[in-house]
Design a protein around this motif. Structure first.
Motif, PDB file in Angstrom:
ATOM      1  N   GLN A  19      -3.346  11.099  18.769  1.00  0.00           N
ATOM      2  CA  GLN A  19      -2.992  12.294  19.518  1.00  0.00           C
ATOM      3  C   GLN A  19      -4.122  13.309  19.560  1.00  0.00           C
ATOM      4  N   ASN A  20      -5.164  13.080  18.811  1.00  0.00           N
ATOM      5  CA  ASN A  20      -6.309  13.988  18.832  1.00  0.00           C
ATOM      6  C   ASN A  20      -7.413  13.488  19.750  1.00  0.00           C
ATOM      7  N   GLU A  21      -7.254  12.298  20.311  1.00  0.00           N
ATOM      8  CA  GLU A  21      -8.249  11.766  21.230  1.00  0.00           C
ATOM      9  C   GLU A  21      -8.226  12.580  22.519  1.00  0.00           C
ATOM     10  N   PRO A  22      -9.386  13.023  22.994  1.00  0.00           N
ATOM     11  CA  PRO A  22      -9.418  13.816  24.229  1.00  0.00           C
ATOM     12  C   PRO A  22      -8.817  13.061  25.405  1.00  0.00           C
ATOM     13  N   ILE A  23      -8.117  13.797  26.239  1.00  0.00           N
ATOM     14  CA  ILE A  23      -7.507  13.236  27.438  1.00  0.00           C
ATOM     15  C   ILE A  23      -7.915  14.075  28.645  1.00  0.00           C
ATOM     16  N   LYS A  24      -7.627  13.548  29.818  1.00  0.00           N
ATOM     17  CA  LYS A  24      -7.848  14.271  31.072  1.00  0.00           C
ATOM     18  C   LYS A  24      -6.556  14.144  31.867  1.00  0.00           C
ATOM     19  N   VAL A  25      -6.001  15.290  32.282  1.00  0.00           N
ATOM     20  CA  VAL A  25      -4.723  15.289  32.986  1.00  0.00           C
ATOM     21  C   VAL A  25      -4.814  16.179  34.214  1.00  0.00           C
ATOM     22  N   VAL A  26      -4.316  15.659  35.340  1.00  0.00           N
ATOM     23  CA  VAL A  26      -4.212  16.450  36.558  1.00  0.00           C
ATOM     24  C   VAL A  26      -2.730  16.721  36.813  1.00  0.00           C
ATOM     25  N   PHE A  27      -2.413  17.993  37.047  1.00  0.00           N
ATOM     26  CA  PHE A  27      -1.055  18.427  37.347  1.00  0.00           C
ATOM     27  C   PHE A  27      -0.946  18.630  38.857  1.00  0.00           C
ATOM     28  N   MET A 123      -8.736  11.208  43.582  1.00  0.00           N
ATOM     29  CA  MET A 123     -10.050  11.025  42.965  1.00  0.00           C
ATOM     30  C   MET A 123      -9.973  11.192  41.442  1.00  0.00           C
ATOM     31  N   ARG A 124      -9.191  12.143  40.984  1.00  0.00           N
ATOM     32  CA  ARG A 124      -9.030  12.313  39.534  1.00  0.00           C
ATOM     33  C   ARG A 124      -8.388  11.071  38.925  1.00  0.00           C
ATOM     34  N   GLN A 125      -7.378  10.534  39.600  1.00  0.00           N
ATOM     35  CA  GLN A 125      -6.727   9.329  39.095  1.00  0.00           C
ATOM     36  C   GLN A 125      -7.714   8.160  39.091  1.00  0.00           C
ATOM     37  N   LYS A 126      -8.521   8.063  40.118  1.00  0.00           N
ATOM     38  CA  LYS A 126      -9.539   6.998  40.193  1.00  0.00           C
ATOM     39  C   LYS A 126     -10.526   7.110  39.029  1.00  0.00           C
ATOM     40  N   GLU A 127     -10.778   8.339  38.577  1.00  0.00           N
ATOM     41  CA  GLU A 127     -11.673   8.589  37.440  1.00  0.00           C
ATOM     42  C   GLU A 127     -10.979   8.363  36.093  1.00  0.00           C
ATOM     43  N   GLY A 128      -9.704   8.000  36.132  1.00  0.00           N
ATOM     44  CA  GLY A 128      -8.980   7.702  34.902  1.00  0.00           C
ATOM     45  C   GLY A 128      -8.127   8.842  34.360  1.00  0.00           C
TER      46      GLY A 128
END
Length: 136
Positions: A19-27, A123-128
């Motif tokens: 849970q401390n691993e960095p994530i990237k989230v688009v809302f 594009m954000r989703q394509k970037e993971g």
């Protein structure tokens, strides 16, 4: 028994570390509902504070344009604080702005714009990036 305790401790420490691993989230926010605006802003704030090494972007388009209107936003106070964070960006679709005759001066200071909200999300989703649809 000792083996079971060690296994439990290893499992728990693994969960905590994961849970401390960095994530990237688009809302994704399209609703005109003020309750959705408040909830989405709260979710963004909680995630950004809980995971300061992660990245978050909120994309506003369609009926949600009032969420970032500096005169009428019900979530303006929270969003004003969020745009100051290094790990958060809030953007509105320029096509939506055009349809509603908005300019950058109409937005909460610090809110940016993108040419197309849907394209930005794709594009954000394509970037993971992970994807959260804020709706009610």
């Amino acid at each position: 028994m000792k083996k079971a305790i060690v296994l439990i401790l290893l499992f728990v420490s693994g969960v905590v570390m994961a849970q401390n691993e960095p994530i990237k989230v688009v809302f994704d926010v399209t609703s005109s509902n003020p309750d959705v605006h408040r909830t989405a802003a709260k979710h963004l704030r909680l995630m950004a504070e809980a995971y300061p090494d992660s990245e978050f972007e909120m994309v506003i388009y369609s009926g949600a344009y009032s969420m970032v209107d500096n005169k009428s936003s019900v979530a303006g106070e929270t969003l004003t604080e969020m745009v100051k964070k290094d790990n958060v960006s809030i953007v509105i679709c320029q096509q939506t702005m055009k349809r509603h005759e908005m300019s950058m001066n109409d937005l909460i200071p610090g809110v940016g714009s993108v040419p197309d909200g849907i394209y930005e999300i794709v594009m954000r989703q394509k970037e993971g990036w992970g994807y959260i649809k804020e709706a009610q």
